[in-house]
Design a protein around this motif. Sequence first.
Motif, mmCIF file in Angstrom:
data_model
loop_
_atom_site.group_PDB
_atom_site.id
_atom_site.type_symbol
_atom_site.label_atom_id
_atom_site.label_comp_id
_atom_site.label_asym_id
_atom_site.label_seq_id
_atom_site.Cartn_x
_atom_site.Cartn_y
_atom_site.Cartn_z
ATOM 1 N N GLU A 56 49.304 -23.881 50.015
ATOM 2 C CA GLU A 56 48.327 -24.054 48.948
ATOM 3 C C GLU A 56 48.780 -23.350 47.671
ATOM 4 O O GLU A 56 48.658 -23.896 46.573
ATOM 5 C CB GLU A 56 46.965 -23.504 49.388
ATOM 6 N N GLN A 57 49.345 -22.161 47.805
ATOM 7 C CA GLN A 57 49.831 -21.430 46.629
ATOM 8 C C GLN A 57 50.981 -22.184 45.960
ATOM 9 O O GLN A 57 51.045 -22.284 44.734
ATOM 10 C CB GLN A 57 50.271 -20.022 47.034
ATOM 11 N N ARG A 58 51.895 -22.735 46.784
ATOM 12 C CA ARG A 58 53.008 -23.518 46.214
ATOM 13 C C ARG A 58 52.485 -24.757 45.493
ATOM 14 O O ARG A 58 52.954 -25.104 44.405
ATOM 15 C CB ARG A 58 53.980 -23.938 47.323
ATOM 16 N N LEU A 59 51.520 -25.431 46.107
ATOM 17 C CA LEU A 59 50.978 -26.644 45.483
ATOM 18 C C LEU A 59 50.260 -26.326 44.176
ATOM 19 O O LEU A 59 50.353 -27.086 43.206
ATOM 20 C CB LEU A 59 50.035 -27.354 46.447
ATOM 21 N N ARG A 60 49.552 -25.203 44.137
ATOM 22 C CA ARG A 60 48.888 -24.814 42.887
ATOM 23 C C ARG A 60 49.915 -24.528 41.788
ATOM 24 O O ARG A 60 49.726 -24.910 40.632
ATOM 25 C CB ARG A 60 47.994 -23.598 43.114
ATOM 26 N N ALA A 61 51.011 -23.850 42.150
ATOM 27 C CA ALA A 61 52.055 -23.567 41.163
ATOM 28 C C ALA A 61 52.700 -24.870 40.679
ATOM 29 O O ALA A 61 52.937 -25.052 39.478
ATOM 30 C CB ALA A 61 53.109 -22.636 41.768
ATOM 31 N N ASP A 62 52.967 -25.791 41.615
ATOM 32 C CA ASP A 62 53.546 -27.084 41.234
ATOM 33 C C ASP A 62 52.586 -27.873 40.341
ATOM 34 O O ASP A 62 53.012 -28.505 39.377
ATOM 35 C CB ASP A 62 53.881 -27.907 42.480
ATOM 36 N N ALA A 63 51.318 -27.843 40.674
ATOM 37 C CA ALA A 63 50.332 -28.562 39.864
ATOM 38 C C ALA A 63 50.271 -27.989 38.452
ATOM 39 O O ALA A 63 50.110 -28.732 37.477
ATOM 40 C CB ALA A 63 48.959 -28.490 40.532
#
Length: 116
Positions: A56-63
């Motif tokens: 989830e943290q990686r996806l938030r950073a990518d977003a």
Amino acid sequence: MTETPTREKPRLDTSHRVYAVVVAAVVFCVSWATVAAKPWVAAKPDPRLAALVQREQRLRADAKLVQQVVDHRMAAYRLALAARKRQIAAAQTRAAAAAPQVRVVNLPPLTITRTS
């Protein structure tokens, strides 16, 4: 005939024994379930949950990065659109200035007469 009196034994009320057995069985089952649950042992963290939080943290950073790219492209698009609108307005102005004025001319009707 003489009847011999039969002495009936007084019936004892045994319902309290049944209740005692039922209560003992319920207490035993509840105690067993409590001990089996091991409430004093701390639960180990689930590795799948930790992996999910990390994802989830990686996806938030990518977003966040994707949103920055989209914002940059949108700003470039707006600049290009404004430039294109200025070009169109200038072309329309030039076309309006270069176009000849329309004149209405009243000429006599054209008649051709031939004799054969």
